[in-house]
Design an enzyme around this catalytic site. Structure first.
Site, PDB file in Angstrom:
ATOM      1  CD1 TRP A 184      10.135   5.252  -0.951  1.00 46.92           C
ATOM      2  CD2 TRP A 184       8.818   6.947  -0.356  1.00 46.92           C
ATOM      3  NE1 TRP A 184       8.836   4.914  -1.297  1.00 46.92           N
ATOM      4  CE2 TRP A 184       8.018   5.948  -0.946  1.00 46.92           C
ATOM      5  CE3 TRP A 184       8.204   8.124   0.084  1.00 46.92           C
ATOM      6  CZ2 TRP A 184       6.635   6.070  -1.085  1.00 46.92           C
ATOM      7  CZ3 TRP A 184       6.831   8.257  -0.056  1.00 46.92           C
ATOM      8  CH2 TRP A 184       6.052   7.235  -0.639  1.00 46.92           C
ATOM      9  CD  GLU A 225      12.127   3.848   2.164  1.00 44.46           C
ATOM     10  OE1 GLU A 225      11.189   3.218   2.692  1.00 44.46           O
ATOM     11  OE2 GLU A 225      12.453   5.004   2.513  1.00 44.46           O
ATOM     12  CE  LYS A 227       4.939   1.930  -0.470  1.00 47.79           C
ATOM     13  NZ  LYS A 227       4.298   3.107   0.149  1.00 47.79           N
ATOM     14  CG  ASP A 258       9.973   0.393   4.637  1.00 50.49           C
ATOM     15  OD1 ASP A 258       9.173  -0.511   4.919  1.00 50.49           O
ATOM     16  OD2 ASP A 258       9.863   1.559   5.052  1.00 50.49           O
ATOM     17  CG  HIS A 261       8.747   0.007   1.063  1.00 54.95           C
ATOM     18  ND1 HIS A 261       9.411   1.187   0.804  1.00 54.95           N
ATOM     19  CD2 HIS A 261       7.690   0.338   1.844  1.00 54.95           C
ATOM     20  CE1 HIS A 261       8.788   2.176   1.410  1.00 54.95           C
ATOM     21  NE2 HIS A 261       7.748   1.688   2.051  1.00 54.95           N
ATOM     22  CG  HIS A 285      13.045   3.287   6.915  1.00 60.89           C
ATOM     23  ND1 HIS A 285      12.427   4.253   6.160  1.00 60.89           N
ATOM     24  CD2 HIS A 285      14.061   3.916   7.568  1.00 60.89           C
ATOM     25  CE1 HIS A 285      13.034   5.408   6.337  1.00 60.89           C
ATOM     26  NE2 HIS A 285      14.026   5.224   7.182  1.00 60.89           N
ATOM     27  CG  ASP A 293       4.385   0.097   3.046  1.00 63.99           C
ATOM     28  OD1 ASP A 293       4.943  -0.235   4.100  1.00 63.99           O
ATOM     29  OD2 ASP A 293       4.534   1.215   2.513  1.00 63.99           O
ATOM     30  CG  ASP A 295       4.156   2.105   7.048  1.00 69.22           C
ATOM     31  OD1 ASP A 295       5.358   1.796   7.087  1.00 69.22           O
ATOM     32  OD2 ASP A 295       3.617   2.568   6.017  1.00 69.22           O
ATOM     33  CG  ASP A 325       8.583   4.385   7.782  1.00 70.14           C
ATOM     34  OD1 ASP A 325       7.657   5.035   8.301  1.00 70.14           O
ATOM     35  OD2 ASP A 325       8.837   4.431   6.569  1.00 70.14           O
TER      36      ASP A 325
END
Length: 418
Positions: A184, A225, A227, A258, A261, A285, A293, A295, A325
């Site tokens: 990433w 990955e 985004k 993800d 993302h 993820h 994003d 997390d 993640d």
């Protein structure tokens, strides 16, 4: 009533639908979750010349007890793993190398810098996954790495990714468990670009050079990955979903999805079945975006349950590589790992305790009334009794009793860290 008695009663309700609960639990034991190490130290790592966190990501909060050394981080992971049912994996970033006080640039990292992690993983019976770290570094300060116009900077990051893949291969060989290496990058622009194509050409060329180095897929699998945007790359990200999906399919790499993302109205659960049509394996993820994003720690919400359903109902437990993640420094970090990972496992169990074949046939028959009715009724089936029994059988705390262990650990261990 005891946990076992509640389990036996609940089991009978699921058996009416042809669901063999004992087989479900046996299968669940075999599903590993890749637990990210960076929740434990707020994505800091242990580089001698440590840089501030960058790359369009941020960790907020200052809860006491953050891991300051590799040994503390491993100790904290052990505590979290003791509260989570099943046997799992740990996911490392390159910044978690141990160089014994020596400054080692990222393009010079070697397997020897991760020997302690491998020895620990052997002792714990864990697999390891890996990520090159293309952020928090002076050569990523302007937000560009593998797509950088400067060939020298691009080459530095190319060599770092090659070194990372060799480290991952070492993990796979030593542990007898295939490592997933995920690339990433933060590359993008804050404002509207005048040229979207050229940076993507450079990224493609860089990836081609990275993957030209032969690594045995028995020991390592490569993933890329995407985004949608990040802090400082709000208008354009070089490695978009379309870019990486195309690259992965054309070059036989895994496309890693993800959950944070994508656009807030997009769901990763809806993408899994499409990806499985064209890829042997898909990587995840799992995070929890709140407006962006961000997390957040994974909770047992509708999207997590839908992700698990898509994996289970499509018989893809061995095709979807599940990793986590998230990073929250506002709460106890061991609790964050425990909550998030238990919820991921819990969602898989809930998905296995649904008559998926029967529901599929209802859809084929056009019986949408019964399909919707059963969707709703199964939400209140006694799933919790099955989960409690699974935890008890796996030797981890039942219900919220794990919190007492976290509180004791905080008082005895975390509170001693300045």
């Amino acid at each position: 009533m005891t946990v076992k008695e509640n389990f036996e009663l609940a089991k009978k309700q699921y058996e009416k639908w042809g669901i063999n609960v004992d087989e479900v639990l046996a299968k669940l034991k075999t599903v590993p979750i890749s637990i990210h190490c960076w929740q434990g130290d707020d994505v800091g790592g242990f580089e001698v010349n440590q840089s501030e966190l960058s790359g369009g990501i941020d960790v907020t909060g200052n809860y006491p007890g953050k891991a300051r050394t590799p040994d503390e981080l491993r100790q904290d992971l052990e505590k979290a793993l003791s509260l989570i049912p099943g046997k799992h994996r740990v996911n490392l970033h390159a910044i978690y190398a141990e160089t014994n006080g020596e400054v080692v640039e990222r393009d010079q990292l070697e397997p020897k810098h991760f020997e302690n992690w491998v020895n620990w993983a052997k002792q714990q019976g864990l697999g390891l996954d890996f990520n090159p770290t293309l952020f928090s570094h002076e050569k990523a300060a302007d937000g560009l790495t593998l797509s950088h116009p400067d060939e020298e900077i691009r080459e530095f990051w190319i060599q770092h990714c090659i070194a990372s893949r060799k480290i991952a291969e070492y993990f796979g060989k030593e542990l007898g468990s295939t490592t997933l290496t995920n690339v990433w990058i933060p590359d993008g622009y804050k404002d509207i670009p005048s040229d979207r194509l050229t940076p993507r050409k450079r990224l493609k060329d860089s990836l081609d050079k990275i993957f030209a180095v032969e690594i045995d897929e028995k020991h390592n699998l490569d993933a890329v990955e995407s985004k949608l945007f990040g802090i400082g790359s709000e208008s354009y990200v070089v490695g978009s979903h379309e870019f990486y999906m195309g690259y992965a399919l054309k070059n036989n790499k895994l496309c890693l999805l993800d959950t944070g993302h994508y656009h807030p109205t997009e769901t990763v659960s809806n993408k899994i079945s499409s990806m499985l049509l064209y890829s042997d394996k898909v990587a995840l993820h799992v995070s929890r975006p709140v407006r962006w994003d961000s997390d957040h720690v994974v909770i047992f919400d509708d999207e997590l349950r839908e992700i698990a359903l898509e994996i289970v109902r499509n018989d893809a437990l061995d095709k979807v590589m599940i990793g986590l993640d998230f990073f929250d420094a506002s709460i106890n970090r061991i609790a964050a790992w425990t909550i998030g990972t238990r919820n991921m496992i819990k969602s898989l169990l809930a998905a296995m305790l649904v008559p998926n074949d029967y529901l599929r046939q209802l859809q084929e028959d056009g019986n949408f009334t019964e399909r919707l009715a059963l969707f709703e009724e199964f939400k209140t089936y006694p799933f919790g009794a099955i989960w409690d029994y699974y935890c008890e059988q796996m030797g981890v705390p039942v219900k919220e009793s794990w919190l007492e262990e976290v509180k004791s650990y905080e008082q005895e261990v975390l509170s001693t860290r300045s």
